[in-house]
Design a protein around this motif. Sequence first.
Motif, mmCIF file in Angstrom:
data_model
loop_
_atom_site.group_PDB
_atom_site.id
_atom_site.type_symbol
_atom_site.label_atom_id
_atom_site.label_comp_id
_atom_site.label_asym_id
_atom_site.label_seq_id
_atom_site.Cartn_x
_atom_site.Cartn_y
_atom_site.Cartn_z
ATOM 1 N N LYS A 189 0.832 -1.211 0.000
ATOM 2 C CA LYS A 189 0.000 0.000 0.000
ATOM 3 C C LYS A 189 0.860 1.252 0.000
ATOM 4 O O LYS A 189 0.554 2.226 0.687
ATOM 5 C CB LYS A 189 -0.925 -0.028 1.216
ATOM 6 C CG LYS A 189 -1.853 -1.209 1.229
ATOM 7 C CD LYS A 189 -3.012 -0.990 2.151
ATOM 8 C CE LYS A 189 -3.964 -2.176 2.067
ATOM 9 N NZ LYS A 189 -4.894 -2.236 3.165
ATOM 10 N N ASP B 58 -0.118 5.088 0.533
ATOM 11 C CA ASP B 58 -1.243 5.272 1.447
ATOM 12 C C ASP B 58 -0.657 5.492 2.845
ATOM 13 O O ASP B 58 -0.195 4.556 3.498
ATOM 14 C CB ASP B 58 -2.129 4.011 1.399
ATOM 15 C CG ASP B 58 -3.269 4.070 2.404
ATOM 16 O OD1 ASP B 58 -3.320 5.047 3.181
ATOM 17 O OD2 ASP B 58 -4.101 3.142 2.411
ATOM 18 N N ALA C 240 -1.507 3.296 5.798
ATOM 19 C CA ALA C 240 -1.124 1.879 5.772
ATOM 20 C C ALA C 240 0.283 1.712 6.337
ATOM 21 O O ALA C 240 1.238 1.443 5.623
ATOM 22 C CB ALA C 240 -1.206 1.338 4.356
#
Length: 499
Positions: free
Chosen positions: A408, A411, A414
């Motif tokens: 991820k 992100d 994450a």
Amino acid sequence: MEYTVIQLLWSSASVLFMYYLIDLLSIRKHTGHPLIGNSWKIAPRLKLNFDFFWDGTRLLQEGYQKARYKSGTFQLVRNQGNIVILPASLLEELSVLPSNVASPHGALEHDLLGSYTGLNLILESRIHHSIVQRKLTPRLSLLTPALEAELRFALQESFPKLQHDNWAEFQPYQIFGKISARLTALFRTIVILRILPQWVHPLVSVLLPSFWRGRHYLQQGKDVLEPKIRELIQEDHTSTPDSFDPETSNVLYWLTESAKGADRDPDTIAHIEVLLALASVHTTLLRMVNVLYDITASGHDLVEELRDEVQTVFNSEEAWANPGSYDRLYKLDSVLRESQRMSPPTTLGMKRLFKEDFTFSSGLHMSKGTYVCMPIFAIENDPANTSNPEQFDGLRNYRARCSVQVNKRGDASADGKEYLFSSPGKTVLNFGYGKSACPGRFFASLIIKMLFVKLLTEYDFQFLPGRGRPSNLMAHEFLFSWPWEKMVVRRRGKTVPVP
Ligand code: HEM
């Protein structure tokens, strides 16, 4: 005369038989939740309780496996009453129920036999929870240097005469638990009483040396603490939240400062201080001992990998001066979590006592007075939730955390935080879940890491020749390590400079 003796024997036998019949009816009180481990249909409570005491982990696994494909719930019998084991699917709903509906403290008091161990105070006061959450956890980085100094001193005291290259025998439990050893007497009382039927507790408890030792230590703790507490109450201090003051940055100070109304009493505050020590000492001690066993049993490669991590993280004076450095020991953190998966302090969790009737959205009804919990060990060690659960894999969580970050990328949320030791998850419930989860988990994580940074860099450990990883002992759902187990230790020649 003979007639009277026979009459007496008959009366006693009739009373016992009546007791047995009533008991048998009460065993089957939660209809709709299958009884597990009940091969003999007319088994008395004493036997069923003993089965749970002796073979609890297997019974819980069996119940969990069967229940998953049926109603989802099952039942076990204890002397203190039946317990209903709920499926993991009810976790979210259970964790947000207010305590006037499903009380965690009602269950804990019930579990720890509050009136015999002095633990019933947790029902009356919430201060022990808020002290840890609001005073201790936010100040962890301020406290770190003082904790490091304390640890350095404690280790010097414990391993005084170790020479480089000389192996010496030692008892990990005794050394790690020097401070806690006295308080474990309270735990022994709980375990012994739970084997026996409830009606004999008042009599048997007073015959147990551990009961009197527990009372004695509680009283001793109070005697030592009360004069200081009285003084603090009179002086009416307030601590400074953003600086470390060795005089005021401690639990006793925070307790006195926060206690209001009926709680603002030296006896109550001293009692809470001792109970807090109990909540924290036994659980962290178990983890320290088991992490040492797990690391040693894993062998040289894991030990070296952890040492390299310590060296990389603590690579400068600034790193040592930064309390946040311990948060970057992700491999060590992973070992802590994996160790707790395989040898948690208890195999049951999310314990609640229903204070009123309640129906879950699935239609499952709980009547007032029902004690419920979840088979947390069975849930976490289900192959559907943990692959190869029988295998200790120290870096399992580290790899999972790294893969979240890789998959991820971009992100920011994450960060793989859900794989950290102090993060409860839907299938990782050793610290509880939701708003009532253990408030001391961040403190526990910090002090265990501190200890292992010192142990890994300054010492080598081995099991005694010909011996493997020591097994733990189980009684009901509780795990214990044998206190007199021995290992060997030696001081390392080449060490990372630890301040
Ligand atoms: C590895 C170590 C520890 C484990 C496994 C552990 C586990 C737990 C669990 C399972 C609960 C109950 C949560 C629930 O009801 O859902 C709990 C509550 C609690 N723990 Fe811990 N704990 C640990 C260390 C500590 C430490 C170090 C402290 C204190 C500094 C602490 C203080 C507390 C307190 C105050 C409560 C709340 C009790 C209550 O609400 O009455 N714990 N802990």
